[in-house]
Write a protein that holds these residues in place. Structure first.
Motif, PDB file in Angstrom:
ATOM      1  N   ALA A  48       0.831  -1.207   0.000  1.00 18.35           N
ATOM      2  CA  ALA A  48       0.000   0.000   0.000  1.00 18.35           C
ATOM      3  C   ALA A  48       0.867   1.258   0.000  1.00 18.35           C
ATOM      4  N   TYR A  49       1.969   1.211   0.751  1.00 17.64           N
ATOM      5  CA  TYR A  49       2.883   2.359   0.811  1.00 17.64           C
ATOM      6  C   TYR A  49       3.551   2.588  -0.548  1.00 17.64           C
ATOM      7  N   ALA A  50       3.898   1.485  -1.236  1.00 16.29           N
ATOM      8  CA  ALA A  50       4.556   1.610  -2.537  1.00 16.29           C
ATOM      9  C   ALA A  50       3.629   2.194  -3.598  1.00 16.29           C
ATOM     10  N   ASN A  51       2.325   2.038  -3.418  1.00 16.85           N
ATOM     11  CA  ASN A  51       1.357   2.518  -4.410  1.00 16.85           C
ATOM     12  C   ASN A  51       0.918   3.956  -4.171  1.00 16.85           C
ATOM     13  N   ILE A  52       1.459   4.592  -3.141  1.00 16.09           N
ATOM     14  CA  ILE A  52       1.115   5.997  -2.894  1.00 16.09           C
ATOM     15  C   ILE A  52       1.726   6.862  -3.994  1.00 16.09           C
ATOM     16  N   GLU A  53       0.920   7.677  -4.606  1.00 15.97           N
ATOM     17  CA  GLU A  53       1.381   8.502  -5.724  1.00 15.97           C
ATOM     18  C   GLU A  53       2.286   9.618  -5.201  1.00 15.97           C
ATOM     19  N   PRO A  54       3.502   9.733  -5.746  1.00 19.69           N
ATOM     20  CA  PRO A  54       4.412  10.798  -5.286  1.00 19.69           C
ATOM     21  C   PRO A  54       3.885  12.178  -5.663  1.00 19.69           C
ATOM     22  N   LYS A  55       4.219  13.153  -4.833  1.00 14.81           N
ATOM     23  CA  LYS A  55       3.763  14.516  -5.062  1.00 14.81           C
ATOM     24  C   LYS A  55       4.960  15.463  -5.155  1.00 14.81           C
ATOM     25  N   HIS A  56       4.746  16.545  -5.887  1.00 16.53           N
ATOM     26  CA  HIS A  56       5.731  17.627  -6.009  1.00 16.53           C
ATOM     27  C   HIS A  56       7.081  17.128  -6.544  1.00 16.53           C
ATOM     28  N   GLU A  57       7.055  16.161  -7.455  1.00 15.27           N
ATOM     29  CA  GLU A  57       8.302  15.617  -7.994  1.00 15.27           C
ATOM     30  C   GLU A  57       9.124  16.689  -8.701  1.00 15.27           C
ATOM     31  N   LYS A  58       8.462  17.532  -9.493  1.00 20.75           N
ATOM     32  CA  LYS A  58       9.178  18.580 -10.234  1.00 20.75           C
ATOM     33  C   LYS A  58       9.869  19.551  -9.283  1.00 20.75           C
ATOM     34  N   ASN A  61      12.886  17.860  -7.654  1.00 25.78           N
ATOM     35  CA  ASN A  61      14.009  17.770  -8.597  1.00 25.78           C
ATOM     36  C   ASN A  61      14.676  19.122  -8.811  1.00 25.78           C
ATOM     37  N   ASP A  62      13.874  20.166  -8.898  1.00 26.16           N
ATOM     38  CA  ASP A  62      14.443  21.514  -9.055  1.00 26.16           C
ATOM     39  C   ASP A  62      15.275  21.896  -7.835  1.00 26.16           C
ATOM     40  N   LEU A  63      14.788  21.522  -6.646  1.00 21.82           N
ATOM     41  CA  LEU A  63      15.536  21.813  -5.422  1.00 21.82           C
ATOM     42  C   LEU A  63      16.860  21.061  -5.391  1.00 21.82           C
ATOM     43  N   TRP A 236      28.875  22.088   8.669  1.00 21.77           N
ATOM     44  CA  TRP A 236      27.452  21.796   8.568  1.00 21.77           C
ATOM     45  C   TRP A 236      26.822  22.479   7.357  1.00 21.77           C
ATOM     46  N   TYR A 237      25.994  21.714   6.637  1.00 22.25           N
ATOM     47  CA  TYR A 237      25.245  22.267   5.505  1.00 22.25           C
ATOM     48  C   TYR A 237      23.771  21.919   5.642  1.00 22.25           C
ATOM     49  N   HIS A 238      22.922  22.941   5.589  1.00 22.99           N
ATOM     50  CA  HIS A 238      21.474  22.732   5.646  1.00 22.99           C
ATOM     51  C   HIS A 238      20.971  22.513   4.226  1.00 22.99           C
ATOM     52  N   VAL A 239      20.631  21.272   3.910  1.00 28.00           N
ATOM     53  CA  VAL A 239      20.206  20.922   2.547  1.00 28.00           C
ATOM     54  C   VAL A 239      18.891  20.144   2.580  1.00 28.00           C
ATOM     55  N   PRO A 240      17.785  20.777   2.956  1.00 32.95           N
ATOM     56  CA  PRO A 240      16.494  20.066   2.919  1.00 32.95           C
ATOM     57  C   PRO A 240      16.141  19.695   1.488  1.00 32.95           C
ATOM     58  N   THR A 241      15.727  18.453   1.294  1.00 26.95           N
ATOM     59  CA  THR A 241      15.375  17.978  -0.048  1.00 26.95           C
ATOM     60  C   THR A 241      13.885  17.669  -0.171  1.00 26.95           C
ATOM     61  N   TYR A 242      13.212  17.399   0.932  1.00 29.42           N
ATOM     62  CA  TYR A 242      11.793  17.024   0.958  1.00 29.42           C
ATOM     63  C   TYR A 242      11.525  15.768   0.130  1.00 29.42           C
ATOM     64  N   ALA A 243      12.576  15.020  -0.158  1.00 28.49           N
ATOM     65  CA  ALA A 243      12.434  13.769  -0.905  1.00 28.49           C
ATOM     66  C   ALA A 243      12.002  12.664   0.052  1.00 28.49           C
TER      67      ALA A 243
END
Length: 363
Positions: A48-58, A61-63, A236-243
């Motif tokens: 069920a977790y694998a079938n969750i549709e990803p969001k905000h992919e673009k 990727n831009d980030l 230290w580097y702050h690199v949030p990816t939200y991936a």
């Protein structure tokens, strides 16, 4: 406002306060336990977790692409002798591996995945030593003359010898180093104190550079001041990816799924190791009895108390009851009646799991 009005207001507040406390305490408490929840199968939950549709992919990727402009700066920081520590929300695995494959092509790179349940750090050190040895052999001929002719195989060396080799003055050129890429240096496979100490010693070696990521909010508590500023020497580097943590999450047990005996043993082991040595010894007495008498309903309280008293594990029944209450609160020990109507104590684990648990807490 007159004095009587103020007094009446305070009396009303006090009356409402105690009335609210009384009403709240009169409600019935739930007797339900977490263990009684009807949990779904782990495989079903993962599907069920694998079938969750990803969001905000673009946007993600831009980030990630926006961080590419910092690659040259990160390489410069590594060449200056610092270690890179990436933090921020989201999986940083893809970012770090892209950095290694595009900006660290002139160096050897070893990847450690801390999200795995176990990591062979000795094999990592052997691999680092072998890569450094290959780099040394490709240097100018005058350097080779200073190297030992009969090199002892690295896999036969101790961890201390390997670290000494990696920190040795083999070359005056500071550019000769091996980069260690650690995904989730705060992961379960690397979280214990001894492993962190070895990682810090590796990071402090003159021919090692470390790039690591952290995700747990309390990850810095793994290190003391010397490890942070002298050995790891973090930049230290702050690199949030939200991936999403897709790969990392595959190796973590799901909270809402049935867990296997291995995870049950691990959980029980963590609980027992947090208790006093005497409490652990009392639990081992009960476990040894259960392993020696697998067909019995359990161990009578009086028998357990007699043995624990003889071994000076408890001084009174009150002390033993305190230990048993701790065990029962964590559902490590339960009670049931035998055929004679006597209450007996037992550990709700299969024989194989119980043997593994006893072995773990005996180390």
């Amino acid at each position: 406002m007159e004095f009587n009005d103020i007094e009446e207001e305070e009396f009303g507040f006090s009356r409402n306060y105690f009335l609210a406390k009384e009403l709240r305490g009169s409600g019935k408490k739930s007797a339900r336990k977490l263990s009684e929840i009807n949990l779904v199968d782990e495989q079903e939950l993962r599907e069920a977790y694998a079938n969750i549709e990803p969001k905000h992919e673009k946007e993600i990727n831009d980030l990630l692409n926006s961080y590419k402009s910092s690659y040259s700066e990160w390489v410069f920081v590594l060449r200056c002798g610092f270690g890179l520590l990436m933090y921020g929300f989201g999986s940083k695995k893809a970012l770090m591996e892209d950095f290694a494959s595009t900006a660290l092509t002139d160096y050897s790179v070893v990847v450690i995945n801390g999200y795995l349940q176990s990591v062979n750090l000795k094999q990592v050190a052997v691999t680092l030593a072998e890569l450094l040895w290959d780099q040394l052999k490709t240097q100018r001929k005058s350097t080779l003359e200073n190297l030992p002719k009969n090199q002892q195989p690295f896999h036969t060396r101790s961890m201390d010898d390997l670290i000494s080799f990696l920190d040795g003055p083999h070359l005056e050129d500071d550019e000769c180093f091996v980069c260690v890429l650690v995904n989730n240096i705060d992961g379960p496979g690397l979280r214990d104190s001894e492993t962190q100490q070895y990682l810090a010693r590796l990071a402090a070696c003159s021919h090692i550079r470390m790039v690591a990521s952290i995700d747990h909010v309390n990850a810095p508590l793994l290190w003391d001041k010397k490890m942070v500023h002298t050995q790891f020497n973090w930049y230290w580097y702050h690199v949030p990816t939200y991936a999403p943590y897709k790969v990392e999450g595959m190796f973590f047990p799901l909270i809402l799924a049935h867990t296997g005996s291995a995870q049950t043993v691990k959980t029980a082991s963590i609980v027992l190791q947090s208790l006093t040595p005497n409490a652990q010894s009392v639990f081992k007495v009960l476990a040894d009895h259960q392993l020696a008498h697998p067909n019995e309903e359990g161990m009578p309280f009086n028998n357990l108390y007699t043995i624990c008293r003889e071994r000076f594990l408890v001084s009174s029944q009150i002390t033993l009851n305190a230990h048993l209450t701790e065990f029962k609160d964590h559902e490590l020990v339960k009670t049931r009646r035998n055929s004679d109507g006597e209450d007996c104590l037992y550990i709700p684990l299969a024989t194989e799991a119980l043997e593994k648990l006893v072995q773990e807490i005996s180390q």
